[in-house]
Design a protein around this motif. Structure first.
Motif, PDB file in Angstrom:
ATOM      1  N   PHE A  61       0.812  -1.217   0.000  1.00 10.07           N
ATOM      2  CA  PHE A  61       0.000   0.000   0.000  1.00 10.07           C
ATOM      3  C   PHE A  61       0.848   1.271   0.000  1.00 10.07           C
ATOM      4  N   HIS A  62       2.186   1.115   0.034  1.00 11.06           N
ATOM      5  CA  HIS A  62       3.062   2.277   0.037  1.00 11.06           C
ATOM      6  C   HIS A  62       3.032   2.965  -1.331  1.00 11.06           C
ATOM      7  N   TYR A  67       9.534   7.995 -11.381  1.00 11.71           N
ATOM      8  CA  TYR A  67       9.494   6.902 -12.350  1.00 11.71           C
ATOM      9  C   TYR A  67       8.659   5.717 -11.859  1.00 11.71           C
ATOM     10  N   GLY A  68       8.617   5.514 -10.559  1.00 17.16           N
ATOM     11  CA  GLY A  68       7.875   4.377 -10.021  1.00 17.16           C
ATOM     12  C   GLY A  68       8.593   3.053 -10.179  1.00 17.16           C
ATOM     13  N   TYR A  69       9.922   3.074 -10.296  1.00 14.66           N
ATOM     14  CA  TYR A  69      10.656   1.811 -10.407  1.00 14.66           C
ATOM     15  C   TYR A  69      10.424   0.937  -9.178  1.00 14.66           C
ATOM     16  N   ASN A  70      10.329  -0.368  -9.406  1.00 13.62           N
ATOM     17  CA  ASN A  70      10.232  -1.363  -8.321  1.00 13.62           C
ATOM     18  C   ASN A  70       9.064  -1.072  -7.371  1.00 13.62           C
ATOM     19  N   ALA A 277       4.309   5.560 -11.615  1.00 10.79           N
ATOM     20  CA  ALA A 277       4.162   5.620 -10.159  1.00 10.79           C
ATOM     21  C   ALA A 277       2.707   5.411  -9.749  1.00 10.79           C
ATOM     22  N   SER A 278       2.521   4.834  -8.568  1.00 15.29           N
ATOM     23  CA  SER A 278       1.159   4.567  -8.067  1.00 15.29           C
ATOM     24  C   SER A 278       0.526   5.792  -7.411  1.00 15.29           C
ATOM     25  N   LEU A 279       1.329   6.793  -7.065  1.00 15.51           N
ATOM     26  CA  LEU A 279       0.837   8.130  -6.707  1.00 15.51           C
ATOM     27  C   LEU A 279      -0.180   8.167  -5.564  1.00 15.51           C
ATOM     28  N   GLY A 280      -0.051   7.267  -4.623  1.00 15.72           N
ATOM     29  CA  GLY A 280      -0.889   7.332  -3.430  1.00 15.72           C
ATOM     30  C   GLY A 280      -2.282   6.749  -3.573  1.00 15.72           C
TER      31      GLY A 280
END
Length: 431
Positions: A61-62, A67-70, A277-280
């Protein structure tokens, strides 16, 4: 308690005549509602199983940025979606802005200049007309040299297999199958029917990609189009699978090669699924998927309730109150602009958000006529929430869907009838 409940509805603006009529309808639906609950329970177990298999944890959930890598949560969620839909791979992203974007992404990434797109189920949903180039638009498939052909359904709503066979040629690369009705009074396709159509196409040419627009259909049945041969199924997270919690997003699941093509189109060649990125919002994606089967069951109950309530007042409804359901949309032929606007005003008046607003027809992007939309939603455009809309043109059909709970759907439908009742737009002798 019954009298207290009735008084609560009266205080909400529902006339006792409407309340009593609606209560009679509801009492007739106990067995249908039990069947819906059984499907929801099955699908709930399917979702939990996929989450457990892929070891969903609090770390998922973080949020990630840049870029949102990994991004563990993003990558795990896509494994969960793939397992839920029994597919090889999935792309589930907040960067996919809506259902139309998801469909455009799937089409544009898997078609090349000189290819032909075929719809064997007639005209697609209005917003796809510009994507395809049926109505000219910048960046359409037609501008990239991708041709389009369609075969209409037969008068009884069945597939024109002879027409489909004749339409498939050496250029046919992808077949798009719209499960739901869109702004048409045609039946929604069952997963079984979709499977039969895919099998027919694959017998002619096994290399043709079969894509299903799955919007409004997820978790309505115990199987999905990916269970019956679809190479890709596509949908929006602010419809069924987001469970009312996803604030944005779309998904594409299916064969690994098709999904990878979509990922490279969404981001960039060479980057694909590695960035984004999942951006919250990732926790809402998980939690929304978790509760989606139950939310969908509430919307289905509302749709059946609306069908029975209006067909007994003499209106044409599709599907009717006894037919099996394959999506959450209920179409009602209201036959006048006054009824269409009154219905939508009632849905809006039953909303928890913007209930005081009066919806007005407007020139909505992607449509060829004015459209009236009622949606007092927590998420803008979220049609898994209580909503209704329709083009302001004959025969003035309204398309009702959603309701995060059955009780809210029930109120909204009663309020829609209340508005017609107040304006003498319904036969009061039948109530």
């Amino acid at each position: 308690m019954i009298e207290q409940l009735k008084e609560q509805y009266v205080q909400m603006g529902i006339d006792p005549v409407i309340y009593n009529y609606a209560s009679e309808i509801e009492a007739q639906l106990i067995e249908r509602f039990a069947e819906i609950d059984a499907v929801a329970e099955y699908n709930q177990m399917k979702v939990i199983k996929a989450m457990q298999k892929n070891r969903v944890s609090a770390e998922c959930f973080h949020s990630s940025s840049g870029y949102g890598y990994n991004d563990l949560g993003r990558d795990t969620l896509e494994l969960v979606y793939a397992d839920c839909f029994h597919a090889q791979a999935a792309l589930v992203r907040p960067q996919i802005t809506c259902g139309t974007h998801a469909l455009a992404l799937a089409l544009m990434s898997n078609l090349r200049p000189g290819d032909e797109l075929l719809s064997p189920v007639g005209k697609p949903y209005d917003t796809l007309e510009e994507v395809i180039g049926i109505r000219p638009s910048k960046g359409s498939l037609a501008e990239y040299g991708i041709s389009y052909r369609q075969v209409d359904l037969l008068e009884d709503g069945s597939f024109d297999y002879d027409g489909i066979r004749a339409a498939i040629n050496e250029k046919t690369k992808l077949v798009t199958i719209q499960r739901s009705k869109g702004y048409l009074m045609r039946k929604t396709l069952s997963v079984k029917e979709i499977g039969a159509l895919i099998s027919f196409v694959k017998q002619i040419n096994p290399n043709i990609i079969c894509m299903v627009d799955n919007c409004y259909g997820e978790f309505v049945e115990t199987i999905e189009p990916s269970d019956v041969g679809a190479d890709m199924i596509v949908g929006s997270l602010i419809k069924n699978p987001g469970g009312g919690l996803a604030p944005v997003g779309g998904y594409i699941v299916g064969k690994r090669a098709c999904v990878e093509n979509a990922a490279y189109r969404l981001t960039s060649p060479g980057l694909g699924k590695e960035v984004g990125a999942s951006l919250g919002v990732i926790q809402s994606f998980y939690q929304g998927l978790f509760q989606a089967p139950v939310v969908v069951s509430g919307a289905l109950k509302g749709a059946i309730f609306a069908a029975r309530l209006y067909e007994k007042l003499g209106f044409q409804v599709l599907p009717d109150g006894t037919e099996s359901r394959h999506d959450i949309i209920q179409a009602i032929a209201l036959e006048s602009p006054e009824r269409l606007c009154a219905f939508c005003e009632g849905i809006q008046a039953g909303a928890p958000v913007d209930s005081y607003v009066t919806p007005e027809p407007w020139d909505m992007p992607g449509y060829d006529s004015k459209v009236i939309m009622a949606a007092g939603a927590f998420v803008q455009g979220s049609s898994i929430e209580l909503s209704a809309d329709g083009p302001l043109k004959p025969p003035y059909n309204v398309y009702f869907q959603g309701g995060l709970t059955w009780y809210h759907a029930k109120l909204g439908i009663m309020m829609s009838l209340q508005k017609l009742y107040e304006r003498n737009l319904v036969n009061k002798t039948l109530l």
